[in-house]
Design a protein around this motif. Structure first.
Motif, PDB file in Angstrom:
ATOM      1  N   VAL A  97       0.852  -1.187   0.000  1.00 42.00           N
ATOM      2  CA  VAL A  97       0.000   0.000   0.000  1.00 42.00           C
ATOM      3  C   VAL A  97       0.891   1.242   0.000  1.00 42.00           C
ATOM      4  O   VAL A  97       1.767   1.398   0.858  1.00 42.00           O
ATOM      5  CB  VAL A  97      -0.938   0.028   1.224  1.00 42.00           C
ATOM      6  N   TYR A  98       0.678   2.102  -0.988  1.00 45.60           N
ATOM      7  CA  TYR A  98       1.393   3.373  -1.082  1.00 45.60           C
ATOM      8  C   TYR A  98       0.467   4.497  -0.627  1.00 45.60           C
ATOM      9  O   TYR A  98      -0.701   4.546  -1.031  1.00 45.60           O
ATOM     10  CB  TYR A  98       1.837   3.653  -2.520  1.00 45.60           C
ATOM     11  N   HIS A  99       1.006   5.419   0.179  1.00 41.80           N
ATOM     12  CA  HIS A  99       0.256   6.594   0.592  1.00 41.80           C
ATOM     13  C   HIS A  99       0.905   7.839  -0.016  1.00 41.80           C
ATOM     14  O   HIS A  99       2.133   7.969  -0.020  1.00 41.80           O
ATOM     15  CB  HIS A  99       0.207   6.719   2.111  1.00 41.80           C
ATOM     16  N   SER A 100       0.058   8.740  -0.505  1.00 40.36           N
ATOM     17  CA  SER A 100       0.584   9.935  -1.162  1.00 40.36           C
ATOM     18  C   SER A 100       1.010  10.985  -0.134  1.00 40.36           C
ATOM     19  O   SER A 100       0.597  10.957   1.034  1.00 40.36           O
ATOM     20  CB  SER A 100      -0.479  10.527  -2.092  1.00 40.36           C
ATOM     21  N   PHE A 101       1.834  11.922  -0.601  1.00 40.67           N
ATOM     22  CA  PHE A 101       2.196  13.109   0.160  1.00 40.67           C
ATOM     23  C   PHE A 101       1.473  14.282  -0.497  1.00 40.67           C
ATOM     24  O   PHE A 101       1.785  14.662  -1.624  1.00 40.67           O
ATOM     25  CB  PHE A 101       3.708  13.323   0.148  1.00 40.67           C
ATOM     26  N   HIS A 128      -5.247   8.748  -2.637  1.00 39.82           N
ATOM     27  CA  HIS A 128      -4.248   8.906  -1.575  1.00 39.82           C
ATOM     28  C   HIS A 128      -3.685   7.563  -1.153  1.00 39.82           C
ATOM     29  O   HIS A 128      -2.476   7.405  -0.975  1.00 39.82           O
ATOM     30  CB  HIS A 128      -4.889   9.608  -0.376  1.00 39.82           C
ATOM     31  N   GLU A 129      -4.550   6.578  -0.987  1.00 42.07           N
ATOM     32  CA  GLU A 129      -4.124   5.222  -0.618  1.00 42.07           C
ATOM     33  C   GLU A 129      -4.206   4.341  -1.844  1.00 42.07           C
ATOM     34  O   GLU A 129      -5.283   4.070  -2.353  1.00 42.07           O
ATOM     35  CB  GLU A 129      -5.001   4.668   0.502  1.00 42.07           C
ATOM     36  N   LEU A 130      -3.057   3.897  -2.303  1.00 40.61           N
ATOM     37  CA  LEU A 130      -2.987   3.093  -3.520  1.00 40.61           C
ATOM     38  C   LEU A 130      -2.513   1.688  -3.166  1.00 40.61           C
ATOM     39  O   LEU A 130      -1.369   1.481  -2.775  1.00 40.61           O
ATOM     40  CB  LEU A 130      -2.022   3.737  -4.513  1.00 40.61           C
ATOM     41  N   LYS A 131      -3.419   0.719  -3.290  1.00 37.76           N
ATOM     42  CA  LYS A 131      -3.093  -0.668  -2.987  1.00 37.76           C
ATOM     43  C   LYS A 131      -2.786  -1.408  -4.290  1.00 37.76           C
ATOM     44  O   LYS A 131      -3.569  -1.352  -5.235  1.00 37.76           O
ATOM     45  CB  LYS A 131      -4.268  -1.354  -2.289  1.00 37.76           C
ATOM     46  N   ILE A 132      -1.645  -2.070  -4.354  1.00 39.76           N
ATOM     47  CA  ILE A 132      -1.292  -2.844  -5.539  1.00 39.76           C
ATOM     48  C   ILE A 132      -0.757  -4.217  -5.125  1.00 39.76           C
ATOM     49  O   ILE A 132      -0.391  -4.433  -3.971  1.00 39.76           O
ATOM     50  CB  ILE A 132      -0.233  -2.130  -6.419  1.00 39.76           C
ATOM     51  N   LYS A 133      -0.749  -5.118  -6.095  1.00 37.68           N
ATOM     52  CA  LYS A 133      -0.186  -6.450  -5.902  1.00 37.68           C
ATOM     53  C   LYS A 133       0.647  -6.810  -7.117  1.00 37.68           C
ATOM     54  O   LYS A 133       0.477  -6.230  -8.197  1.00 37.68           O
ATOM     55  CB  LYS A 133      -1.303  -7.484  -5.723  1.00 37.68           C
ATOM     56  N   THR A 134       1.562  -7.763  -6.936  1.00 35.63           N
ATOM     57  CA  THR A 134       2.314  -8.243  -8.086  1.00 35.63           C
ATOM     58  C   THR A 134       1.351  -8.860  -9.092  1.00 35.63           C
ATOM     59  O   THR A 134       0.372  -9.507  -8.728  1.00 35.63           O
ATOM     60  CB  THR A 134       3.362  -9.286  -7.653  1.00 35.63           C
ATOM     61  N   ASN A 135       1.634  -8.628 -10.378  1.00 29.80           N
ATOM     62  CA  ASN A 135       0.843  -9.092 -11.526  1.00 29.80           C
ATOM     63  C   ASN A 135      -0.451  -8.304 -11.718  1.00 29.80           C
ATOM     64  O   ASN A 135      -1.233  -8.640 -12.613  1.00 29.80           O
ATOM     65  CB  ASN A 135       0.515 -10.586 -11.426  1.00 29.80           C
TER      66      ASN A 135
END
Length: 207
Positions: A97-101, A128-135
């Motif tokens: 999970v990536y969170h923005s500034f 703001h909250e970016l959830k990603i997974k491999t593939n």
């Protein structure tokens, strides 16, 4: 609704565009039942739609050929976010999970609290909250490196991720198969008159 991308459907669209398809009161077209998914409960309907478009997802999630020939279109960013949240839960890969500034230009008095900035997603910006997974498949939202295929709208598959970059493989076009790293860079919405300030969001540039 799901679209059946075959010669029949192409001919069907042409007949609508040419005005030769029978209409209802000159404004509406009755769609065939076999290309429709009836609405029931909101979550249940979304899951049915995903199952129809991405059947055998678990088996083919790593296949760029399989994923690049399928897409679900939606009308608003809110619906897109809802679809993305449902889709990513169906992938079995490693998750991050990536969170923005977030910040606002010329906000010396701090009139825009960070919590408020985090809660909005203007057109053209990732959440703001970016959830990603491999593939997982993503779409680039800016012209990062056009000469190497990284343009606004480029489809990619997430292969690896780090704290400040995502390793992704380009899907389709002359750069298909090329692996690139996508860094965090600041972005601002273009010509968004709905905001009385200029938001700047630094995050991985995907939706």
């Amino acid at each position: 609704m799901r679209a059946r991308f075959d010669p029949w459907f192409a001919d069907y669209l042409l007949r609508i565009g040419n005005g030769t398809k029978e209409t209802i009161e000159d404004d509406y077209v009755r769609l065939p039942d076999d290309i429709l998914i009836g609405y029931t409960d909101n979550e249940e309907s979304i899951n049915k739609l995903i199952q129809e478009v991405f059947s055998s997802l678990e088996k083919n999630a790593r296949s760029s050929a399989y994923m690049s020939t399928r897409a679900i279109l939606s009308t608003t960013n809110e619906h897109v976010d809802q679809l993305n949240a449902s889709m990513i839960d169906k992938f079995s890969g490693e998750e991050k999970v990536y969170h923005s500034f977030d910040s606002v230009d010329d906000d010396s008095r701090n009139n825009c609290p960070i919590d408020f900035l985090n809660s909005i997603t203007p057109n053209g910006l990732p959440p703001h909250e970016l959830k990603i997974k491999t593939n997982y498949h993503v779409i680039l939202l800016c012209n990062l490196d056009p000469n190497n295929g990284l343009c606004n709208g480029t489809r990619l598959i997430v292969r690896t991720f780090r704290d400040n970059a995502i390793g992704a493989e380009i899907v389709g076009g002359q750069h298909a198969g090329k692996r690139m790293f996508i860094p965090r860079i600041p972005m601002s919405p273009t010509d968004d008159i709905s905001l009385p300030f200029k938001l700047k969001r630094s995050n991985s540039q995907f939706v």
